[in-house]
Design a protein around this motif. Sequence first.
Motif, PDB file in Angstrom:
ATOM      1  N   GLU A 247       1.113  -1.404   0.260  1.00 14.50           N
ATOM      2  CA  GLU A 247       0.096  -0.211   0.162  1.00 14.50           C
ATOM      3  C   GLU A 247       0.481   1.024   0.069  1.00 14.50           C
ATOM      4  O   GLU A 247       0.898   2.121  -0.646  1.00 14.50           O
ATOM      5  N   LEU A 248       2.104   1.424   0.976  1.00 19.47           N
ATOM      6  CA  LEU A 248       2.738   2.556   0.976  1.00 19.47           C
ATOM      7  C   LEU A 248       3.917   3.084  -0.646  1.00 19.47           C
ATOM      8  O   LEU A 248       4.239   3.614  -0.109  1.00 19.47           O
ATOM      9  N   THR A 249       3.866   1.239  -1.409  1.00 19.15           N
ATOM     10  CA  THR A 249       4.778   2.147  -2.068  1.00 19.15           C
ATOM     11  C   THR A 249       3.743   1.703  -3.591  1.00 19.15           C
ATOM     12  O   THR A 249       4.710   1.061  -4.363  1.00 19.15           O
ATOM     13  N   ALA A 250       2.833   1.756  -3.468  1.00 20.78           N
ATOM     14  CA  ALA A 250       1.797   1.218  -4.939  1.00 20.78           C
ATOM     15  C   ALA A 250       2.478  -0.185  -5.734  1.00 20.78           C
ATOM     16  O   ALA A 250       2.560  -0.167  -6.625  1.00 20.78           O
ATOM     17  N   GLY A 251       2.614  -0.771  -4.692  1.00 15.32           N
ATOM     18  CA  GLY A 251       2.839  -2.936  -4.916  1.00 15.32           C
ATOM     19  C   GLY A 251       4.224  -2.319  -5.466  1.00 15.32           C
ATOM     20  O   GLY A 251       3.959  -4.099  -5.911  1.00 15.32           O
ATOM     21  N   LYS A 252       4.898  -1.998  -5.457  1.00 10.80           N
ATOM     22  CA  LYS A 252       6.220  -2.178  -6.176  1.00 10.80           C
ATOM     23  C   LYS A 252       7.745  -2.746  -4.838  1.00 10.80           C
ATOM     24  O   LYS A 252       8.161  -3.285  -5.189  1.00 10.80           O
ATOM     25  N   GLY A 253       6.637  -2.522  -3.620  1.00 10.97           N
ATOM     26  CA  GLY A 253       8.157  -2.981  -2.448  1.00 10.97           C
ATOM     27  C   GLY A 253       9.156  -1.638  -2.388  1.00 10.97           C
ATOM     28  O   GLY A 253      10.009  -0.787  -3.336  1.00 10.97           O
ATOM     29  N   PRO A 254       9.069  -1.738  -0.856  1.00  9.47           N
ATOM     30  CA  PRO A 254      10.632  -1.240  -0.774  1.00  9.47           C
ATOM     31  C   PRO A 254      11.909  -1.416  -1.601  1.00  9.47           C
ATOM     32  O   PRO A 254      12.428  -1.955  -1.849  1.00  9.47           O
ATOM     33  N   GLU A 255      13.216   0.256  -1.939  1.00  9.79           N
ATOM     34  CA  GLU A 255      14.215  -0.327  -2.662  1.00  9.79           C
ATOM     35  C   GLU A 255      14.747  -0.753  -1.615  1.00  9.79           C
ATOM     36  O   GLU A 255      15.685  -1.138  -2.306  1.00  9.79           O
ATOM     37  N   LYS A 256      14.950  -0.180  -0.009  1.00 13.97           N
ATOM     38  CA  LYS A 256      16.414  -0.809   0.606  1.00 13.97           C
ATOM     39  C   LYS A 256      15.445  -1.326   2.507  1.00 13.97           C
ATOM     40  O   LYS A 256      14.295  -0.596   2.314  1.00 13.97           O
ATOM     41  N   CYS A 257      15.811  -2.267   2.216  1.00 16.90           N
ATOM     42  CA  CYS A 257      15.573  -2.904   3.350  1.00 16.90           C
ATOM     43  C   CYS A 257      16.608  -3.269   4.822  1.00 16.90           C
ATOM     44  O   CYS A 257      17.977  -4.054   4.007  1.00 16.90           O
ATOM     45  N   ILE A 258      16.442  -2.560   4.913  1.00 15.79           N
ATOM     46  CA  ILE A 258      17.525  -2.495   6.707  1.00 15.79           C
ATOM     47  C   ILE A 258      16.955  -4.218   7.602  1.00 15.79           C
ATOM     48  O   ILE A 258      16.085  -3.703   8.636  1.00 15.79           O
ATOM     49  N   ASP A 259      17.419  -5.139   8.315  1.00 18.65           N
ATOM     50  CA  ASP A 259      17.343  -5.997   9.384  1.00 18.65           C
ATOM     51  C   ASP A 259      18.586  -5.909  10.291  1.00 18.65           C
ATOM     52  O   ASP A 259      19.465  -5.557  10.429  1.00 18.65           O
ATOM     53  N   ALA A 260      17.425  -4.264  11.497  1.00 21.47           N
ATOM     54  CA  ALA A 260      17.985  -4.414  12.457  1.00 21.47           C
ATOM     55  C   ALA A 260      17.696  -5.784  13.619  1.00 21.47           C
ATOM     56  O   ALA A 260      17.134  -4.986  14.634  1.00 21.47           O
ATOM     57  N   VAL A 261      17.365  -6.408  13.022  1.00 21.79           N
ATOM     58  CA  VAL A 261      16.604  -7.431  14.734  1.00 21.79           C
ATOM     59  C   VAL A 261      17.688  -8.941  14.914  1.00 21.79           C
ATOM     60  O   VAL A 261      19.026  -8.928  16.126  1.00 21.79           O
ATOM     61  N   GLY A 262      18.418  -9.361  14.226  1.00 22.50           N
ATOM     62  CA  GLY A 262      19.289 -10.233  13.620  1.00 22.50           C
ATOM     63  C   GLY A 262      18.411 -11.864  14.258  1.00 22.50           C
ATOM     64  O   GLY A 262      17.747 -12.257  13.951  1.00 22.50           O
ATOM     65  N   MET A 263      20.054 -12.768  14.346  1.00 25.79           N
ATOM     66  CA  MET A 263      18.985 -13.747  14.720  1.00 25.79           C
ATOM     67  C   MET A 263      18.113 -14.190  15.903  1.00 25.79           C
ATOM     68  O   MET A 263      17.849 -15.494  16.235  1.00 25.79           O
ATOM     69  N   GLU A 264      17.916 -12.853  16.581  1.00 27.47           N
ATOM     70  CA  GLU A 264      16.587 -13.820  17.805  1.00 27.47           C
ATOM     71  C   GLU A 264      14.928 -12.955  17.222  1.00 27.47           C
ATOM     72  O   GLU A 264      14.373 -12.294  17.866  1.00 27.47           O
ATOM     73  N   SER A 265      14.977 -13.251  15.556  1.00 30.94           N
ATOM     74  CA  SER A 265      13.355 -12.367  15.420  1.00 30.94           C
ATOM     75  C   SER A 265      12.415 -13.312  16.259  1.00 30.94           C
ATOM     76  O   SER A 265      12.429 -14.924  16.108  1.00 30.94           O
ATOM     77  N   HIS A 266      11.200 -12.131  16.705  1.00 29.31           N
ATOM     78  CA  HIS A 266      10.398 -12.962  18.054  1.00 29.31           C
ATOM     79  C   HIS A 266       9.009 -12.954  17.019  1.00 29.31           C
ATOM     80  O   HIS A 266       8.113 -13.326  18.152  1.00 29.31           O
ATOM     81  N   VAL A 267       9.247 -12.882  15.866  1.00 32.51           N
ATOM     82  CA  VAL A 267       7.860 -13.284  15.150  1.00 32.51           C
ATOM     83  C   VAL A 267       6.833 -15.173  15.534  1.00 32.51           C
ATOM     84  O   VAL A 267       7.977 -15.902  15.952  1.00 32.51           O
ATOM     85  N   THR A 268       5.633 -14.952  16.026  1.00 33.38           N
ATOM     86  CA  THR A 268       5.497 -16.562  16.545  1.00 33.38           C
ATOM     87  C   THR A 268       4.636 -16.947  15.772  1.00 33.38           C
ATOM     88  O   THR A 268       3.686 -18.271  16.127  1.00 33.38           O
ATOM     89  N   ARG A 269       3.207 -16.087  14.742  1.00 33.84           N
ATOM     90  CA  ARG A 269       2.401 -16.295  13.973  1.00 33.84           C
ATOM     91  C   ARG A 269       2.856 -16.650  12.635  1.00 33.84           C
ATOM     92  O   ARG A 269       1.557 -17.357  11.638  1.00 33.84           O
ATOM     93  N   SER A 270       3.576 -17.041  12.350  1.00 34.19           N
ATOM     94  CA  SER A 270       4.076 -17.558  11.174  1.00 34.19           C
ATOM     95  C   SER A 270       4.655 -18.775  11.277  1.00 34.19           C
ATOM     96  O   SER A 270       5.374 -20.278  11.939  1.00 34.19           O
TER      97      SER A 270
END
Length: 393
Positions: A247-270
């Motif tokens: 929605e924020l990029t008109a369907g094209k996706g962000p040009e630049k992505c930064i992973d400031a999380v690392g090895m302990e991602s805390h997502v639990t529902r996927s």
Amino acid sequence: MRALTWHGKHKIQCDTVPDPIIEHPRDAIIKVSACAICGSDLHLFDGFMPGMKSGDIMGHEFMGEVVETGSENTALSIGERVVIPFTIFCGECEQCKRGNFAVCERSNRNKDAAAKLFGHTCAGLFGYTHITGGYPGGQAEYVRVPYADTTHIKVPEGLTDDQVLFLGDILPTGWQAAAQCDIQPTDTVAIWGAGPVGQMAIRSAVLMNAKQVIVIDRVPERLAMAQAGGAIAINFDEESVLDRLNELTAGKGPEKCIDAVGMESHVTRSFDSVYDRVKQAVMLESDRPHVLREMIYVCRPGGTLSIPGVYGGLIDKIPFGASMNKGLTWRMGQTHVNRWTDELIQHIVDGHIDPSFVITHTVGLEAGPEMYKTFREKEDGCIKVVMKPGLVS
């Protein structure tokens, strides 16, 4: 002296340990005035990094006053205030001459162990595993600084500890994460993780004139702080990251992505996060790379993935084919702290950024063990903990 020491998973103690001494003519001894708990410290706290030994002194984000110098250290004088970068570097090897201080060829005194794990050595790091040298860290009253004639940042007059402390780690880490993206005025920058490094990456991307900056997290206090810094917030517990980014990029996706999380991602529902936790529990995978997978999927073709988040070992089920076919560029690594020092000090002096905004808790060293738990569990609105030896909590 008193120091925070590691005694196993979730076991940090404030112990009395021997005072450091000069061991090499280039050394210095620093009396610590302020130190901090970093997200990378939690990887040790949670037992995910190999090479720790009981009694190791924690901490790699610290500053203080020079109280003693080695005979060959003419760069520092007694009484000077200095911030110490977490990367120890000699300033003389081929990598240091190129400004690649985080992969100094000399400072890791356990370089053979690092080479076996990584193929080549990395720099020595304070308060980290014995794979990176096993150097005592800065969550202590005093610290021995090896290669101190190069491994330091002198504090300009008129700046407080809170303003400059983070020059040793999270501020240049967030800045490098953004700089690696080569941000253009037309770029959307998406940042996963609104912890301290993510917060610094947000401010850095804004200063680099990104078109829009988006942050993905689920902790309300972190998201509010990110919005105050100029970011659009996505709470991944309440909405689809993919749908909102489209929605924020008109369907094209962000040009630049930064992973400031690392090895302990805390997502639990996927599904993939459940898979990672199971494999990690039976020691078939060391890191949880949900964020990496998501970044590869959502990043615009021809885009860049910047990875300041720490990874320690093996990851599984990475959609590398998608990354290759989309032509994504990966840039990553520990921070070359002193490469960015002059520029960042000028930004602080000019009032473009005051890194102290991220501090939510200031305590004495004795309160450190409890604050590790508070920081890990994100309780009491905790985003960044600063400890000051001698302060009564």
